[in-house]
Design an enzyme around this catalytic site. Structure first.
Site, PDB file in Angstrom:
ATOM      1  N   ASP A   9      25.289 -21.860  37.944  1.00 34.28           N
ATOM      2  CA  ASP A   9      26.257 -21.605  36.903  1.00 34.28           C
ATOM      3  C   ASP A   9      27.531 -21.520  37.338  1.00 34.28           C
ATOM      4  O   ASP A   9      28.267 -20.379  37.494  1.00 34.28           O
ATOM      5  CB  ASP A   9      25.887 -20.280  36.316  1.00 34.28           C
ATOM      6  CG  ASP A   9      25.845 -18.966  37.115  1.00 34.28           C
ATOM      7  OD1 ASP A   9      25.631 -19.234  38.245  1.00 34.28           O
ATOM      8  OD2 ASP A   9      25.985 -17.956  36.790  1.00 34.28           O
ATOM      9  N   HIS A 242      26.672 -14.970  47.991  1.00 34.96           N
ATOM     10  CA  HIS A 242      25.390 -14.872  47.416  1.00 34.96           C
ATOM     11  C   HIS A 242      24.660 -16.182  47.384  1.00 34.96           C
ATOM     12  O   HIS A 242      23.500 -16.175  47.880  1.00 34.96           O
ATOM     13  CB  HIS A 242      25.409 -14.306  45.990  1.00 34.96           C
ATOM     14  CG  HIS A 242      26.148 -13.154  45.888  1.00 34.96           C
ATOM     15  ND1 HIS A 242      25.670 -11.929  46.203  1.00 34.96           N
ATOM     16  CD2 HIS A 242      27.639 -12.922  44.970  1.00 34.96           C
ATOM     17  CE1 HIS A 242      26.772 -10.990  45.847  1.00 34.96           C
ATOM     18  NE2 HIS A 242      27.578 -11.552  45.321  1.00 34.96           N
TER      19      HIS A 242
HETATM   20  C1  BDR Z   1      25.297 -13.823  41.345  1.00 34.52           C
HETATM   21  O1  BDR Z   1      25.824 -13.637  40.013  1.00 34.52           O
HETATM   22  C2  BDR Z   1      26.853 -14.451  40.038  1.00 34.52           C
HETATM   23  O2  BDR Z   1      28.039 -14.015  39.555  1.00 34.52           O
HETATM   24  C3  BDR Z   1      26.880 -15.303  41.193  1.00 34.52           C
HETATM   25  O3  BDR Z   1      27.122 -16.646  41.107  1.00 34.52           O
HETATM   26  C4  BDR Z   1      25.650 -14.918  41.984  1.00 34.52           C
HETATM   27  O4  BDR Z   1      24.763 -16.006  41.571  1.00 34.52           O
HETATM   28  C5  BDR Z   1      25.543 -12.531  42.390  1.00 34.52           C
HETATM   29  O5  BDR Z   1      25.261 -11.478  41.539  1.00 34.52           O
HETATM   30 CA    CA Z   2      25.605 -18.129  40.596  1.00 36.75          CA
END
Ligand code: BDR
Ligand code: CA
Length: 323
Positions: A9, A242
């Site tokens: 995303d 992340h």
């Molecule tokens: C996850 O949430 C999204 O905002 C980031 O892209 C990541 O995949 C972290 O909690």
């Molecule tokens: Ca993400």
């Protein structure tokens, strides 16, 4: 070679993960599937098209889900405060990008690609797991044909990042995540327990920009908003990478400590989206919703300096550099 479908995303940290997958010499990116999350699916798809064009990525993009698998769920909280209104740090991405999409919806692209490569495809999911759940619903047999599912999501022994209980990718579609974790296929979960230890500072990114090409410069430009968010709202000097951390797991699993055990997701109530594991070792429970569920792998610790170095090496010294 790891054959990968990247379900994403984009999203600032998704963008870094995409460049990592594109450039890592041991990864064959078969396709990118988009999902709503950091922004709506029209924008995450447009962002994937933009990044593909800028970075010369030829893997097909298939547009995915616009809403949770349970349509009666209300929309979750907007993540634009984290990633910018456009999802890419408000750098001024064009409204439309002239790059054709795969004609299939994401779930069908996943099914077809897995069936064409039985036992070989790893699904790397770094957004809501809606597309994966839709693929399983349409064709449950793919569970036996996928090599592995690697997920960025969840908060097991640490607090969440949307609520004290829940991490964003799970909180955004808890029912979908629970389907993924209770399916008998191999799932490895790279959650906040390890990604919040894997912080890339602005200085580290600057050094990468100096030794990298213009793709790395674009990545740095679109990351500044996200770095500001971490500084002002989380009190951290740098950004949690992340989604890249989940991608590094693919090629360097030795950098992670894993714990086996069934995983369930709380669906509803004040702990909506919480992820809870019943570890295989230690205390036993009977008559609980974890009974009889497949054991999955949760990352509990990480050698984060080496993860950052693996990201740097792929982005700066990997394949597909441009002038
Ligand atoms: C996850 O949430 C999204 O905002 C980031 O892209 C990541 O995949 C972290 O909690
Ligand atoms: Ca993400």
């Amino acid at each position: 070679m790891h054959k990968v479908i990247f379900d994403t995303d984009p999203g600032v940290d998704d963008a870094m993960a995409l460049l990592f997958l594109h450039r890592h010499p041991e990864i064959d990116l078969l396709g990118v599937t988009t999902v709503f999350g950091n922004v709506g699916v029209d924008l995450t798809t447009r962002n994937a098209q933009f990044l593909h064009k800028e970075w010369g990525i030829s893997a097909p993009i298939a547009k995915g889900a616009a809403q949770t698998i349970d349509p009666s769920r209300r929309d979750d909280r907007a993540a634009s405060v984290v990633h910018g209104a456009d999802g890419l740090g408000n750098i001024g991405v064009p409204e439309t990008v002239d790059l054709p999409l795969d004609p299939r919806p994401a779930y069908q692209f996943i099914i077809d690609t897995v069936r064409a490569n039985p036992g070989e495809v790893t699904l790397v999911a770094v957004g809501r797991m809606t597309n994966l759940a839709l693929a399983l619903r349409a064709d449950p047999e793919i569970a036996g044909l996928v090599k592995e599912v690697v997920v960025m999501g969840g908060a097991f022994d640490v607090i969440g990042n949307v609520t004290p209980a829940a991490e964003a990718n799970i909180h955004g579609d808890p029912e979908a995540a629970d389907i993924i974790f209770t399916t008998p296929w191999k799932v490895t979960i790279v959650g906040l327990d390890v990604t919040m230890k894997t912080i890339m500072t602005a200085e580290y990114l600057d050094v990468m920009v100096k030794s990298g090409d213009r793709s790395v410069k674009l990545l740095s430009d679109l990351s500044q908003y996200y770095i500001d968010f971490y500084k002002s709202r989380v009190g951290i000097a740098g950004m949690a990478v992340h989604d890249s951390t989940a991608c590094v797991y693919l090629v360097r699993p030795d950098l992670f400590t894993l714990r086996g055990g069934a995983v369930r997701v709380v669906c509803g109530g004040i702990a909506d989206g919480a992820t809870i594991q019943a570890p295989d070792q230690g205390r036993k429970f009977t008559g609980s919703p974890w009974d009889g569920q497949p054991s999955q792998w949760v990352c509990t610790d990480v050698r984060s300096e080496e993860v950052l170095e693996a990201i740097r090496a792929a982005l700066v010294d990997g394949r597909h550099s441009v002038a």
